[in-house]
Design an enzyme around this catalytic site. Structure first.
Site, PDB file in Angstrom:
ATOM      1  CG  HIS A 138     -52.605  -0.437  19.173  1.00  0.00           C
ATOM      2  ND1 HIS A 138     -52.952  -0.975  20.420  1.00  0.00           N
ATOM      3  CD2 HIS A 138     -51.229  -0.535  19.041  1.00  0.00           C
ATOM      4  CE1 HIS A 138     -52.020  -1.499  20.707  1.00  0.00           C
ATOM      5  NE2 HIS A 138     -50.835  -1.231  20.126  1.00  0.00           N
TER       6      HIS A 138
ATOM      7  CG  HIS B  25     -48.612   1.210  16.165  1.00  0.00           C
ATOM      8  ND1 HIS B  25     -49.111   0.032  15.119  1.00  0.00           N
ATOM      9  CD2 HIS B  25     -48.308   0.638  17.098  1.00  0.00           C
ATOM     10  CE1 HIS B  25     -49.017  -0.964  15.687  1.00  0.00           C
ATOM     11  NE2 HIS B  25     -48.486  -0.957  16.869  1.00  0.00           N
TER      12      HIS B  25
ATOM     13  CD  GLU C 273     -41.761 -28.146  13.306  1.00  0.00           C
ATOM     14  OE1 GLU C 273     -41.064 -29.319  13.162  1.00  0.00           O
ATOM     15  OE2 GLU C 273     -41.593 -27.008  12.762  1.00  0.00           O
TER      16      GLU C 273
ATOM     17  CG  HIS D 140     -33.147 -34.007  16.975  1.00  0.00           C
ATOM     18  ND1 HIS D 140     -32.124 -33.067  16.480  1.00  0.00           N
ATOM     19  CD2 HIS D 140     -33.857 -34.379  15.748  1.00  0.00           C
ATOM     20  CE1 HIS D 140     -32.452 -32.878  15.201  1.00  0.00           C
ATOM     21  NE2 HIS D 140     -33.673 -33.510  14.768  1.00  0.00           N
TER      22      HIS D 140
END
Length: 678
Positions: free
Chosen positions: A41, A276, A423, A485
């Site tokens: 890159h 890129h 999280e 859950h």
């Protein structure tokens, strides 16, 4: 030498001519590396080289001869695909990364891998590549710096006094983890954290604004960051002014929006997505060299620049020498703190019998393993000052509150970090805390939400960082919260990650052992899998067998069993109840608790006599595929290959076939099949 004095001295040997020479050198080192590999890159290095040079030459506090100096500034290339720029910097500043290594860019076994990898290249602070991870790691590094400063610095000594700098791109800011991490950093007031946003408005698919129209400065300001704008990414003076403001503002983290041109100076591809992720090609690079009057020799570093970089490195060495002297004085005055918070690595747990200390503190009654874990964690924390952590807004449920108070923007001396419902950022920040050194991080959430943080946990394993993950509410026994859950596939998915120690204890004693194993495991992450519901106490016999072979025999010993019942976690007590039913039928069943299945698999590969040579039933309240790999042809696996239901946990388990009778019936069938294989 302070940062300010080092910066003042550095300015005396810098000039516009040197800046131009250095920036051009960095650009060609990067494009030469990409071209040599025919892969990589080049766009980011060409556009961001001025900012990188300005930071490294004027503001970054580092000593290339000692890249592990604990009080160095940290530089994180969050946009890890631009690794050729980082390797060029390491080459110019004398980190021992030679031109020959640059020429081996992206090649097998080189110190210049495609994306920066922690532990492989001196000067690389963390593994980056998955976008957003580096930025979130940097939040953890900056947090660790503040927490250690609060613990270690005194009126005579400032042995923790450094900054964390990040170079991030459009992709980093688009990823959701950057939102989580930036919000956390702003709330904690991490004023020694600076993010430079390489705003080139280009992604692989074209202009970035095709998919993202965020006002990045408004967004970071809303998080509580100081925001600055540099309109011209080639304006060294403007970049320097912004970095100076950032370096002198400790009240809040700083976000610098730097407008750059991807692939700057590359005719035909400059400013486009074509710059890129592909080599520029010999023709384009030749044209660039001619435009700049640059030698045709690959990986050329002018002698004048090498001399300046060496002088700048010498200033970093002088700063480190001053620090070494101060650290020696501090260590003499604070010998225990020097042991408790060893700054160059993750501190080890204390010597001595941790396990007995924890076992003595456990209640002698049926206990949820999450509650036993809380007791174990607090016992460990009382002897392990480096242990810090928290939860994703679930501390009361995961039992992960430890004494010492909470970390806040006004007081970093606490031990509990309120990560919030983030999280992914929690796990990535823990990685940053770990690679920083000086602290041992743990974090917690419900097991089903391990999916939200999995990419960061994978990097914990890849970097071999001893992060402890506390996952509670581990099965359909979660009950009324329902299938959203109730984890089914999560335990197995964690076991699939190389290098992760996955422990699912069957009672309080095994939970104590699990924490002892986790504390001593400095070679990688540990995942503790814990119940919400209470589990009967199975006694402490055989715990050393669990450490050695991953399993222990529980219940009434059977010298010559007819069948083996093997299980983990809450299903061990289920297996014991099934064994009682089988005994009523005259069938002798041995029951083993498999807290650490991977260790059992390793033991079996060496010695099959670890298990009795009889048919077996393996039980776990989750997907069965991993247990089937362990089982032999005659064995049966009882588990769940479907999602759960909403209802009281015991009723849901029974509805799904997790009952003593169902396990006993499976054992009878496997015995019948072994007698009549047809």
């Amino acid at each position: 030498m302070t940062t300010d004095s080092a910066t003042s001295s550095a300015r005396q040997i810098l000039s516009a001519e040197i800046d131009e020479l250095a920036i051009t050198t960095l650009r060609f080192l990067a494009v030469d590396a990409v071209q040599a590999a025919n892969s990589g890159h080049p766009g980011l290095p060409l556009g961001a080289a001025p900012a990188a040079w300005t930071l490294w030459s004027r503001h970054l506090r580092h000593d290339p001869a000692h890249p592990g100096w604990p009080d160095r500034d940290r530089f994180v290339l969050s946009a890890g695909h631009g690794s050729a720029l980082l390797y060029a910097l390491l080459n110019v500043f004398g980190y021992g990364l030679t031109a020959a290594e640059l020429a081996q860019f992206r090649q097998l076994g080189s110190r210049t891998p495609g994306h920066p990898e922690f532990g492989q290249t001196p000067g690389v602070e963390t593994t980056t590549g998955p976008l957003g991870q580096g930025l979130a790691n940097a939040v953890g590094m900056a947090l660790a710096e503040r927490m250690l400063a609060a613990r270690c610095n005194d009126q005579e000594h400032r042995i923790v006094d450094h900054r964390t700098w990040v170079l991030a791109g459009d992709g980093d800011l688009m990823e959701g983890i950057s939102h989580e991490a930036a919000s956390l950093a702003g709330r904690l007031g991490l004023g020694r954290l600076v993010v430079i946003f390489d705003d080139n408005n280009v992604t692989i698919d074209g202009p970035a604004d095709v998919s993202c129209g965020d006002d990045a400065m408004a967004r970071f300001a809303a998080y509580g960051w100081t925001t600055l704008l540099v309109e011209d990414g080639n304006d060294v003076d403007a970049i320097d002014r912004a970095l100076t403001i950032a370096r002198t503002d400790d009240s809040a983290p700083t976000f610098i929006r730097l407008r750059t041109i991807i692939g700057y100076g590359a005719p035909g591809v400059e400013g486009t997505s074509r710059a890129h992720g592909s080599p520029l090609g010999v023709e384009t690079i030749t044209a660039m060299r001619a435009r700049c009057g640059w030698p045709t020799t690959q990986f050329h570093v002018p002698d004048e620049l090498a001399s300046v970089a060496a002088a700048l490195a010498a200033e970093g060495a002088a700063a480190r020498a001053d620090w070494v002297h101060a650290y020696a004085e501090w260590t003499a005055a604070n010998p225990q703190s020097a042991v408790d918070h060893r700054l160059d690595t993750v501190p080890a747990p204390p010597d001595g019998d941790i396990l007995s200390h924890i076992l003595d503190a456990l209640p002698d009654k049926a206990t949820a393993s999450r509650q036993a874990s809380g007791t174990a964690l607090n016992c460990l924390a009382s002897r392990y000052p480096a242990l810090v952590g928290g939860s994703a807004d679930l501390a009361a449920s995961t039992n992960t509150v430890i004494p010492g108070g909470a970390v806040s923007p006004d007081d970093y001396s606490g031990r509990t970090v309120h990560f919030g419902i983030r999280e992914h950022a929690m796990a990535a920040a823990m990685n940053g805390i770990a690679v920083h050194g000086g602290l041992r991080p743990f974090g917690s959430t419900f097991l089903v939400f391990a999916d939200y943080l999995r990419p960061a946990l994978r990097l914990s394993a890849l970097m071999r960082q001893p992060v402890v993950y506390v996952f509670t509410h581990d099965s359909v026994h979660v009950g009324e919260d329902g299938p959203t859950h109730q984890p089914i596939e999560q335990i197995e998915s964690l076991r699939l990650i190389p290098g992760v120690t996955v422990l699912r204890p069957a009672d309080a004693g095994e939970t104590a052992l699990a924490w002892d194993i986790a504390a001593r495991n400095l070679a990688g992450p540990t995942a503790l899998i814990l119940t919400r519901q209470s589990l009967p106490n199975l006694g402490n016999d055989g715990l050393n067998d669990l450490r050695r072979n991953g399993l222990r025999t529980v219940g009434t010993a059977t010298d010559h069993p007819d069948v083996l019942l093997g299980a983990s976690g809450s299903e061990v007590s289920l297996a014991l109840a099934a064994a009682d039913l089988l005994a009523e039928r005259g069938v002798r069943a041995a029951v083993v608790s498999v807290m650490w299945r991977e260790r059992l698999s390793e033991a079996l590969s060496v010695d099959r006599t670890v298990l009795p040579d009889v048919p077996a039933v393996w039980i776990e309240a989750g997907v069965t595929i991993g247990w089937r790999a362990l089982a032999r042809d005659r064995d049966v696996v009882v588990g769940l290959n479907r999602f759960g239901e909403s209802g009281p946990g015991s009723q849901v388990a029974a509805h799904l076939g997790l009952t003593p009778r169902a396990v006993a019936d499976s054992a009878l069938r496997v015995l019948e099949r072994s007698v009549n294989p047809s």
